[in-house]
Design a protein around this motif. Structure first.
Motif, PDB file in Angstrom:
ATOM      1  N   GLY A  89      -2.344  -5.142   6.004  1.00  0.00           N
ATOM      2  CA  GLY A  89      -1.170  -4.410   5.535  1.00  0.00           C
ATOM      3  C   GLY A  89      -1.346  -3.649   4.241  1.00  0.00           C
ATOM      4  N   ALA A  90      -2.585  -3.555   3.725  1.00  0.00           N
ATOM      5  CA  ALA A  90      -2.816  -2.827   2.473  1.00  0.00           C
ATOM      6  C   ALA A  90      -2.530  -1.340   2.638  1.00  0.00           C
ATOM      7  CB  ALA A  90      -4.260  -3.019   2.014  1.00  0.00           C
ATOM      8  N   LYS A  91      -2.010  -0.722   1.586  1.00  0.00           N
ATOM      9  CA  LYS A  91      -1.717   0.706   1.588  1.00  0.00           C
ATOM     10  C   LYS A  91      -2.788   1.524   0.879  1.00  0.00           C
ATOM     11  CE  LYS A  91       3.317   0.776   2.043  1.00  0.00           C
ATOM     12  NZ  LYS A  91       3.292   1.618   3.229  1.00  0.00           N
ATOM     13  N   GLY A  92      -3.824   0.852   0.403  1.00  0.00           N
ATOM     14  CA  GLY A  92      -4.891   1.579  -0.265  1.00  0.00           C
ATOM     15  C   GLY A  92      -6.103   0.696  -0.418  1.00  0.00           C
ATOM     16  N   PHE A  93      -7.251   1.325  -0.568  1.00  0.00           N
ATOM     17  CA  PHE A  93      -8.500   0.585  -0.746  1.00  0.00           C
ATOM     18  C   PHE A  93      -9.382   1.399  -1.674  1.00  0.00           C
ATOM     19  CE2 PHE A  93     -12.676  -1.010  -0.002  1.00  0.00           C
ATOM     20  CZ  PHE A  93     -12.532  -2.327   0.416  1.00  0.00           C
ATOM     21  N   GLY A 132       1.752  -8.346   5.668  1.00  0.00           N
ATOM     22  CA  GLY A 132       1.180  -8.368   7.003  1.00  0.00           C
ATOM     23  C   GLY A 132       2.196  -8.256   8.118  1.00  0.00           C
ATOM     24  N   PRO A 133       1.715  -8.198   9.354  1.00  0.00           N
ATOM     25  CA  PRO A 133       2.608  -8.118  10.514  1.00  0.00           C
ATOM     26  C   PRO A 133       3.617  -9.269  10.508  1.00  0.00           C
ATOM     27  CG  PRO A 133       0.326  -7.774  11.161  1.00  0.00           C
ATOM     28  CD  PRO A 133       0.293  -8.217   9.728  1.00  0.00           C
ATOM     29  N   GLY A 134       4.862  -8.925  10.758  1.00  0.00           N
ATOM     30  CA  GLY A 134       5.900  -9.948  10.802  1.00  0.00           C
ATOM     31  C   GLY A 134       6.619 -10.167   9.483  1.00  0.00           C
ATOM     32  N   VAL A 135       6.113  -9.585   8.391  1.00  0.00           N
ATOM     33  CA  VAL A 135       6.784  -9.713   7.095  1.00  0.00           C
ATOM     34  C   VAL A 135       8.001  -8.796   7.081  1.00  0.00           C
ATOM     35  CG1 VAL A 135       6.574  -9.404   4.603  1.00  0.00           C
ATOM     36  CG2 VAL A 135       4.646 -10.311   5.919  1.00  0.00           C
ATOM     37  N   ASP A 136       9.169  -9.362   6.822  1.00  0.00           N
ATOM     38  CA  ASP A 136      10.414  -8.596   6.899  1.00  0.00           C
ATOM     39  C   ASP A 136      10.491  -7.479   5.857  1.00  0.00           C
ATOM     40  OD1 ASP A 136      11.342 -10.107   9.035  1.00  0.00           O
ATOM     41  OD2 ASP A 136      12.327 -11.572   7.738  1.00  0.00           O
ATOM     42  N   ASP A 137      10.059  -7.776   4.642  1.00  0.00           N
ATOM     43  CA  ASP A 137      10.159  -6.790   3.562  1.00  0.00           C
ATOM     44  C   ASP A 137       8.777  -6.621   2.928  1.00  0.00           C
ATOM     45  OD1 ASP A 137      11.117  -5.027   1.707  1.00  0.00           O
ATOM     46  OD2 ASP A 137      12.005  -6.547   0.401  1.00  0.00           O
ATOM     47  N   PRO A 138       7.845  -5.952   3.635  1.00  0.00           N
ATOM     48  CA  PRO A 138       6.462  -5.867   3.145  1.00  0.00           C
ATOM     49  C   PRO A 138       6.344  -5.134   1.823  1.00  0.00           C
ATOM     50  CG  PRO A 138       6.830  -4.332   4.962  1.00  0.00           C
ATOM     51  CD  PRO A 138       8.043  -5.202   4.886  1.00  0.00           C
ATOM     52  N   MET A 139       5.456  -5.627   0.985  1.00  0.00           N
ATOM     53  CA  MET A 139       5.236  -5.023  -0.317  1.00  0.00           C
ATOM     54  C   MET A 139       4.090  -4.024  -0.245  1.00  0.00           C
ATOM     55  SD  MET A 139       5.771  -8.356  -2.776  1.00  0.00           S
ATOM     56  CE  MET A 139       6.157  -7.320  -4.192  1.00  0.00           C
ATOM     57  N   ALA A 140       4.061  -3.096  -1.178  1.00  0.00           N
ATOM     58  CA  ALA A 140       2.995  -2.096  -1.250  1.00  0.00           C
ATOM     59  C   ALA A 140       1.813  -2.700  -2.008  1.00  0.00           C
ATOM     60  CB  ALA A 140       3.493  -0.844  -1.957  1.00  0.00           C
TER      61      ALA A 140
END
Length: 225
Positions: A100-104, A72-80
């Motif tokens: 922050g999801a990259k797919g649905f 999500g917003p503010g996460v330094d190293d966001p995961m996929a």
């Protein structure tokens, strides 16, 4: 390169089925399985998979909240993270993308689309189930006219505007390359530039920007459509 995947779903049969489908792909390896959102977050942080595949409704921390914690917003190293669910509800789609999801995907998407979504997320791209994408873009396109769109950090080039229009219509990088007669690597370069100029984290946010700001309605003709 092998794509390492973490699966989180509270139903054992679903976890097993997804694991078998993904494990049959030559370039995908399932490295962990979680029964709820809290375990999913813990395993994701310890295993650092390339992609997380989360169900929405899980006990404790649900899939959307787990996504927000990891990407999500503010996460330094966001995961996929790719969300997969049986619930075809727009409110879940919006919540997942905002988290922050990259797919649905829906669980009846099939093995081919599932693998495509995993590969897209691993490469920094995003894939949403086609039927969901259509509704999502229709919702943005049908919204009341917005205020004048905020200007990008730097002006968009003509080619970037062409790519933006295609992304906003839900086209993949390969489809954009074919329609604009440019290479796949060139498309990826333009998409990366758009992300920087528009302050977007992924192509889904690029599409949202184009529709929510009214850019798609106001864009000049002759943009390569």
């Amino acid at each position: 390169m092998t794509i390492r995947v973490l699966i989180a779903d509270d139903q054992e049969l679903v976890r097993t089925g997804l694991g078998l489908l993904l494990g049959a792909q030559p370039d995908i390896e399932v490295v962990g399985q979680a029964v709820d959102g809290n375990e999913a977050v813990a395993l994701a942080r310890s295993l650092r998979p390339d992609v997380c595949l989360f169900d929405i409704r899980m006990p404790g921390l649900d899939g959307i909240e787990a996504t927000r914690v990891l990407a999500g917003p503010g996460v330094d190293d966001p995961m996929a993270i790719v969300i997969i669910t049986t619930f075809d509800l727009d409110e879940y789609v919006f919540a997942a993308l905002r988290a922050g999801a990259k797919g649905f995907l829906l669980k009846d998407a099939g093995s081919e689309l599932l693998a495509q979504a995993i590969r897209a997320a691993a490469s920094g791209d995003a894939l949403i189930a086609p039927n969901v994408t259509v509704r999502l873009l229709e919702a943005f396109a049908g919204a009341a006219p917005a205020a004048p769109p905020p200007q990008p950090v730097d002006p968009l080039t003509e080619r970037e505007e062409q790519v933006l229009a295609k992304v906003a219509l839900g086209l993949s990088n390969s489809e954009i390359a074919s329609e604009l007669y440019i290479t796949l690597s060139t498309v990826k370069t333009h998409v990366a530039s758009l992300m920087t100029k528009l302050g977007a984290r992924n192509r889904v946010e690029i599409a949202i920007w184009a529709h929510q700001t009214g850019w798609m309605r106001a864009r000049p003709t002759g943009d390569g459509d």
